[in-house]
Design an enzyme around this catalytic site. Structure first.
Site, PDB file in Angstrom:
ATOM      1  N   CYS A  67       0.822  -1.216   0.000  1.00 16.25           N
ATOM      2  CA  CYS A  67       0.000   0.000   0.000  1.00 16.25           C
ATOM      3  C   CYS A  67       0.858   1.271   0.000  1.00 16.25           C
ATOM      4  CB  CYS A  67      -0.981  -0.036   1.158  1.00 16.25           C
ATOM      5  SG  CYS A  67      -2.412   1.060   0.917  1.00 16.25           S
TER       6      CYS A  67
ATOM      7  N   HIS B 162      -3.950  -5.187  -0.084  1.00 18.47           N
ATOM      8  CA  HIS B 162      -3.577  -5.744   1.214  1.00 18.47           C
ATOM      9  C   HIS B 162      -3.660  -7.273   1.204  1.00 18.47           C
ATOM     10  CE1 HIS B 162      -3.195  -2.164   3.857  1.00 18.47           C
ATOM     11  NE2 HIS B 162      -3.875  -1.617   2.859  1.00 18.47           N
TER      12      HIS B 162
ATOM     13  N   GLU C 249      -2.706  -9.293   3.439  1.00 19.94           N
ATOM     14  CA  GLU C 249      -2.986  -9.830   4.778  1.00 19.94           C
ATOM     15  C   GLU C 249      -4.480  -9.860   5.081  1.00 19.94           C
ATOM     16  OE1 GLU C 249      -3.642  -5.619   5.442  1.00 19.94           O
ATOM     17  OE2 GLU C 249      -2.166  -6.735   4.267  1.00 19.94           O
TER      18      GLU C 249
END
Length: 381
Positions: free
Chosen positions: A269, A358, A360
Site C-alpha cells: 500500500c 492488502h 494480509e
C-alpha cells in the site's frame, strides 16, 4: 441524538448519533466490505478519515480484542445506515457503540449512505464534518472548507511507533531500554528470517502474516535512518501501509533509495507508493479511492484474477512507469481491473517488489497471501 454531516461542496446529510454528543471532521470515504468494521476502525491507514460503510447494517457481531489492527481506533468517525446494539457472536466482548464511546469516536446512523456514496463517487472524496452540537448547514460547510486537505498531509508520522518493538505473543514487545540498535537485538537469529519493518501505520495482521511465513519482525519508527537499518543487518526490509499523501515523506523516501538493493524489500500500500517514489516514479490522488474487500486485480505472472482487499486514496502514476522505473529494470506485475490503475511492481535487480492492495486481508479474501511466502523465499537466496 440529531446530527448533521456537511461536505465541503455544500451537500449536507441529516443523521443521528448512536455514541452521544460530539463533533468529528476529516476526509469522508466509503468502504464496500460487508464485515470488518473493527479492523477498519483500527487500521492506521484510516487516520484522518471518516468511514462510510456501504453495507447497511453494522454492529451485529459486536467487537473482539483479538480483531484489533492497532492499539486504538484510528478513524475519525464511523458512518452507517443502521446500527445494531444487540450483537450476536460468541466471540463478542462488547458493543460497537461502547467501543467507539470509550475512545471518544463519533458514530452516526439513519443517514442515506447510498446517496452519500454515490455523491462521493461522482464528486470525489472530500473534507467533511459531523456535529451534534452545531446543526447549522452553512456553519458546518464553512468549517469543512477550512479543514486541511489530504493532499500534502504527512499523516504517517502521526501513527508511526515512537519506540522500536518486536512482535511477541501476538502483541508488541517494546524495546524501551534500547538506545543503540544493532544486530544483537534479534532474538531468533538463524531460526527465522529477520525483517526490519518501517512503520508508516502498520497493521498487526501484516506482522502476523510475516511471522507465519517464518519471519521475526522488528518494527521501527518511520524516521529510522538507512545507517541504523544497515547496522541491524536484517535479512529483509518491509515497507508498511499507512495514511495520507506519500510525497511529503521526504526522509523515508531518501532512506528507501539508500536501502534499495541492500536487502530484499517488500512493500504494501503506502509502502508501494514510497518504493515507487524512491525509484523515480510519481504518485497521484485517486478520485474516491479504493476501499473494500472485493477489488479485482490481474496478476500478469499467472494471468489470474485475484480478489483483493484495498484501502488507499493515492497510487503510483502508471504514466511515469516507463520513463522512470523501467530504466532500473522494474516491471508492472499487477493491475486493477476496475480502472486499470497500477497495483504491483517488481525490480529483480534490486530484489524489491510491492503491491498496492492488502494481502494480509483480515477479514477478507486470501487470494494474495502467497506474497509473504514469496518474500521469505527471496531472503533465502
Amino acid at each position: 441524538m440529531k446530527a448533521l454531516l456537511a461536505l465541503e461542496d455544500g451537500r449536507t446529510f441529516p443523521c443521528r448519533s448512536f455514541t452521544g454528543s460530539g463533533e468529528a471532521s476529516g476526509e469522508v470515504v466509503f468502504n464496500t466490505s460487508m464485515t470488518g468494521y473493527q479492523e477498519i476502525l483500527t487500521d492506521p491507514s484510516y487516520h484522518g478519515q471518516m468511514v462510510t460503510m456501504t453495507c447497511p447494517m453494522m454492529g451485529n457481531y459486536g467487537v473482539c480484542p483479538e480483531d484489533m489492527e492497532s492499539g486504538r481506533i484510528q478513524a475519525a468517525a464511523l458512518i452507517v445506515r443502521e446500527y445494531v446494539d444487540y450483537p450476536s457472536n460468541w466471540r463478542s466482548t462488547g458493543t460497537l457503540a461502547a467501543f467507539l464511546k470509550k475512545e471518544g469516536i463519533l458514530g452516526v446512523e439513519d443517514i442515506d449512505t447510498r446517496a452519500l456514496t454515490r455523491h462521493i463517487r461522482n464528486a470525489g472524496a472530500m473534507r467533511a464534518i459531523i456535529s451534534t452540537t452545531d446543526l447549522d448547514p452553512s456553519s458546518l460547510v464553512e468549517k469543512a472548507k477550512k479543514l486541511p486537505s489530504m493532499e500534502g498531509s504527512n499523516l504517517a508520522e502521526k501513527v508511526s511507533t515512537d519506540t522500536p518493538y518486536l512482535w511477541r505473543n501476538n502483541q508488541p514487545d517494546y524495546l524501551n531500554n534500547c538506545t543503540l540498535l544493532d544486530d544483537t537485538i534479534w532474538r531468533q537469529r538463524g531460526t527465522k528470517h529477520s525483517v526490519a519493518a518501517l512503520d508508516f501505520g502498520i497493521k498487526y495482521n501484516i506482522i502476523r502474516c510475516l511471522e507465519d511465513a517464518g519471519c521475526e519482525v522488528l518494527v521501527l519508527p518511520a524516521a529510522t535512518s538507512a545507517d541504523v537499518i544497515k547496522s541491524l543487518n536484517p535479512d529483509g526490509i518491509f515497507l508498511s501501509n499507512g495514511p495520507g499523501d506519500p510525497e511529503p515523506l521526504h526522509g523515508p523516501i531518501e532512506t528507501i533509495k539508500e536501502l534499495l538493493g541492500h536487502r530484499p524489500m517488500f512493500g504494501i500500500c503506502l509502502g508501494m507508493q514510497l518504493m515507487g517514489l524512491a525509484m523515480g516514479a510519481k504518485t497521484h490522488k485517486i478520485k474516491f479511492g479504493h476501499r473494500g474487500g472485493n477489488q479485482p486485480v490481474k496478476n500478469f505472472a499467472t494471468c489470474k484474477v485475484e480478489i483483493t482487499s484495498q484501502n488507499h486514496g493515492f497510487a503510483v502514476d502508471l504514466a511515469t512507469l516507463p520513463k522512470s522505473l523501467n530504466e532500473q529494470g522494474a516491471v508492472m506485475t499487477h493491475i486493477n481491473l476496475n480502472e486499470e490503475s497500477l497495483e504491483g511492481i517488481r525490480n529483480d535487480a534490486l530484489k524489491a517488489f510491492a503491491v498496492q492492495y492488502h494481502p494480509e486481508a483480515s477479514p477478507g479474501p486470501h487470494d494474495a497471501a502467497y506474497l509473504f511466502t514469496q518474500f521469505a523465499k527471496m531472503m533465502e537466496k
